[in-house]
Design a protein around this motif. Structure first.
Motif, PDB file in Angstrom:
ATOM      1  N   LYS A   9      41.618  29.936  -9.111  1.00 30.08           N
ATOM      2  CA  LYS A   9      41.656  31.114  -8.243  1.00 30.08           C
ATOM      3  C   LYS A   9      42.532  30.856  -7.022  1.00 30.08           C
ATOM      4  O   LYS A   9      43.306  31.728  -6.596  1.00 30.08           O
ATOM      5  N   PHE A  12      46.096  31.184  -8.015  1.00 28.76           N
ATOM      6  CA  PHE A  12      46.525  32.576  -8.137  1.00 28.76           C
ATOM      7  C   PHE A  12      46.796  33.184  -6.762  1.00 28.76           C
ATOM      8  O   PHE A  12      47.745  33.955  -6.585  1.00 28.76           O
ATOM      9  N   VAL A  13      45.960  32.831  -5.787  1.00 31.95           N
ATOM     10  CA  VAL A  13      46.175  33.326  -4.424  1.00 31.95           C
ATOM     11  C   VAL A  13      47.511  32.808  -3.900  1.00 31.95           C
ATOM     12  O   VAL A  13      48.279  33.544  -3.260  1.00 31.95           O
ATOM     13  N   SER A  14      47.806  31.530  -4.183  1.00 35.61           N
ATOM     14  CA  SER A  14      49.073  30.941  -3.737  1.00 35.61           C
ATOM     15  C   SER A  14      50.261  31.647  -4.380  1.00 35.61           C
ATOM     16  O   SER A  14      51.296  31.875  -3.743  1.00 35.61           O
ATOM     17  N   ILE A  15      50.107  32.029  -5.656  1.00 29.64           N
ATOM     18  CA  ILE A  15      51.188  32.727  -6.367  1.00 29.64           C
ATOM     19  C   ILE A  15      51.418  34.101  -5.748  1.00 29.64           C
ATOM     20  O   ILE A  15      52.558  34.526  -5.526  1.00 29.64           O
ATOM     21  N   LYS A  16      50.338  34.825  -5.451  1.00 25.12           N
ATOM     22  CA  LYS A  16      50.461  36.159  -4.877  1.00 25.12           C
ATOM     23  C   LYS A  16      51.118  36.123  -3.501  1.00 25.12           C
ATOM     24  O   LYS A  16      51.790  37.066  -3.093  1.00 25.12           O
ATOM     25  N   ARG A  17      50.933  35.003  -2.798  1.00 20.68           N
ATOM     26  CA  ARG A  17      51.499  34.902  -1.461  1.00 20.68           C
ATOM     27  C   ARG A  17      53.027  34.812  -1.515  1.00 20.68           C
ATOM     28  O   ARG A  17      53.719  35.294  -0.625  1.00 20.68           O
ATOM     29  N   PRO A  19      55.321  35.383  -4.738  1.00 18.53           N
ATOM     30  CA  PRO A  19      55.551  35.561  -6.176  1.00 18.53           C
ATOM     31  C   PRO A  19      57.001  35.315  -6.604  1.00 18.53           C
ATOM     32  O   PRO A  19      57.238  34.822  -7.706  1.00 18.53           O
ATOM     33  N   TYR A  22      57.918  31.595  -7.111  1.00 19.30           N
ATOM     34  CA  TYR A  22      57.168  31.095  -8.272  1.00 19.30           C
ATOM     35  C   TYR A  22      57.800  31.607  -9.570  1.00 19.30           C
ATOM     36  O   TYR A  22      57.983  30.851 -10.534  1.00 19.30           O
ATOM     37  N   ARG A 330      57.944  26.094  -1.885  1.00 19.96           N
ATOM     38  CA  ARG A 330      56.629  26.728  -1.923  1.00 19.96           C
ATOM     39  C   ARG A 330      55.593  25.873  -1.200  1.00 19.96           C
ATOM     40  O   ARG A 330      54.734  26.382  -0.476  1.00 19.96           O
ATOM     41  N   ASN A 334      53.135  26.594   2.158  1.00 25.19           N
ATOM     42  CA  ASN A 334      51.668  26.481   2.124  1.00 25.19           C
ATOM     43  C   ASN A 334      51.178  25.179   2.749  1.00 25.19           C
ATOM     44  O   ASN A 334      50.023  24.798   2.559  1.00 25.19           O
ATOM     45  N   ASP A 358      47.403  24.119 -10.630  1.00 25.01           N
ATOM     46  CA  ASP A 358      48.670  24.810 -10.452  1.00 25.01           C
ATOM     47  C   ASP A 358      49.637  24.462 -11.584  1.00 25.01           C
ATOM     48  O   ASP A 358      50.359  25.323 -12.113  1.00 25.01           O
TER      49      ASP A 358
END
Length: 432
Positions: A9, A12-17, A19, A22, A330, A334, A358
């Protein structure tokens, strides 16, 4: 398991931040791996061992049995009928077979339009030596001439619409023959039993005919034949058996190193006897080539595939470097989040597990993209190199290997960011 789901989860949050970086990372990896997958497929299939349990026992004997004097000459790639008779006198091999291929036309009756077929003209041990599976019927009981034919499964289905065709009558170039067996699905890849002139890239033959019958029916080889005297190739049934018309390939099965050494000595003695008799004046040059080395011996290795292999490997390394650079960017975006987790007590092992989650997500997306790209690459290579189209399938060992490569590449892309996150100076990271 619950902790790992939590890590997914967070990924996924990191990807949405972010996209776009990624997605670009996935795209670069997918293209690099896809092109690598396509070439690796051909390279793997072309260099695979079709008989791993037996190939070390199968040998291709060649001798300089030619009526001319030559210094430092390689033996002819094909031998004459009389040469094969002499090589067959030894009982050392547990199996032996002579063969060649020819073209013909096959039909059920005189009213039907004949269809072109490729004929493998051979002896009975061919089927046991190369593990050819039978679906119906049986192989000829001996090597004598007989008006009998063995069909491939595809040929039987094309002619009769079924596979059980044993006992049926056929016309092969207007000669009546009886079907005695039908093969099961079989395709040796690569076809090492006929590697001369790059024939190992060809599909399996359509029908199989006894060697003696092939000579009686005056079939000339469609791949390679040469004569060293005035033998008339149109009279194989008579002159072909006694003259110096070379068109036969010969294989022997030697099960032990002792048998292999004994057969080499038999060949040496035969060459010396022929030289003393004055039939073959050149100095002996005997070759006993193992099945795994036969393509290399005939110079049939594909330089195109080797060149593609090197280029695609270099291209994959470039893609890995670029993807790793994007992954590092990325991480830098982060970095504060990782530092805060370390400050709150997260161990380096927990951070590594987060990175593995990841990597798992990246591997899933990358594998999907790489398989699509690889499939497109295979189709393109089939168009550019049609003879290699037989070697474009993925079997389970190859597919598992490709998936492992994709996972390793995904891990390598995140390796440096992972090390920075786990082992960097905490105070410095929090300040940044």
């Amino acid at each position: 398991m619950e902790q790992f789901i939590y890590y997914l989860k967070v990924s996924f949050v990191s990807i949405k931040r972010a996209p776009l970086p990624y997605a670009l990372t996935i795209f670069i990896l997918s293209v690099g791996l896809g092109i690598f997958f396509a070439n690796a497929t051909f390279y793997y299939q072309l260099n695979s061992d079709p008989l791993p349990h037996k190939s070390s026992k199968l040998f291709f004997p060649m001798m300089l049995l030619a009526p001319y004097e030559c210094t430092d000459c390689k033996p002819p790639a094909v031998l004459s009928y009389s040469n094969i008779e002499k090589l067959s006198q030894s009982d050392i091999p547990s199996a032996k077979t002579a063969m060649y291929s020819a073209d013909g036309y096959l039909r059920k009756n005189a009213e039907q339009t004949p269809m072109p077929v490729n004929i493998r003209i051979t002896q009975r041990d061919f089927f046991s030596m190369f593990d050819v599976p039978l679906l119906h019927g049986s192989v000829w009981p001996d090597n004598s001439a007989r008006l009998e034919i063995i069909l491939s499964k595809a040929t039987a289905e094309k002619l009769f619409g079924r596979t059980d065709a044993v006992g049926e009558k056929l016309l092969l170039d207007d000669r009546h023959l009886t079907v005695t067996a039908v093969l099961d699905d079989w395709q040796m890849l690569p076809r090492l039993y006929d590697a001369n002139n790059r024939n190992h890239l060809s599909p399996a033959d359509d029908i199989y005919l006894p060697l003696e019958t092939g000579y009686d029916m005056n079939y000339l080889s469609n791949t390679q034949s040469q004569t060293f005297d005035d033998t008339d190739y149109r009279k194989l049934s008579t002159q072909g058996r006694t003259g110096a018309l070379n068109q036969l390939q010969y294989w022997v099965q030697l099960d032990t190193p002792t048998a292999q050494q004994a057969y080499k000595q038999f060949m040496a003695n035969l060459a010396q006897d022929e030289k003393v008799a004055g039939r073959h004046p050149s100095e002996p040059n005997n070759q006993l080539v193992a099945m795994r080395n036969i393509v290399n011996y005939f110079g049939g290795e594909s330089s195109d595939i080797k060149a593609f292999a090197l280029v695609t490997l270099l291209f994959l390394l470039v893609c890995l470097f670029n993807a790793s650079h994007l992954s590092l960017n990325r991480y830098l975006g982060n970095q504060y989040e990782f530092s805060l987790r370390r400050a709150l007590g997260a161990s380096r092992g927990q951070l590594q597990l987060q990175m593995l989650a990841d990597v798992l997500l990246m591997a899933v997306f990358t594998i999907a993209g790489a398989l699509l790209t690889g499939y497109a690459g295979i189709k393109l290579m089939n168009h550019l190199l049609p003879r290699n189209s037989l070697f474009s399938s993925w079997d389970l060992p190859l597919l598992l290997s490709l998936l492992a490569v994709a996972f390793i590449c995904s891990y390598l892309v995140t390796l440096y960011p992972s090390l920075r996150a786990s082992f960097g100076t905490l105070n410095q990271q929090l300040k940044e």
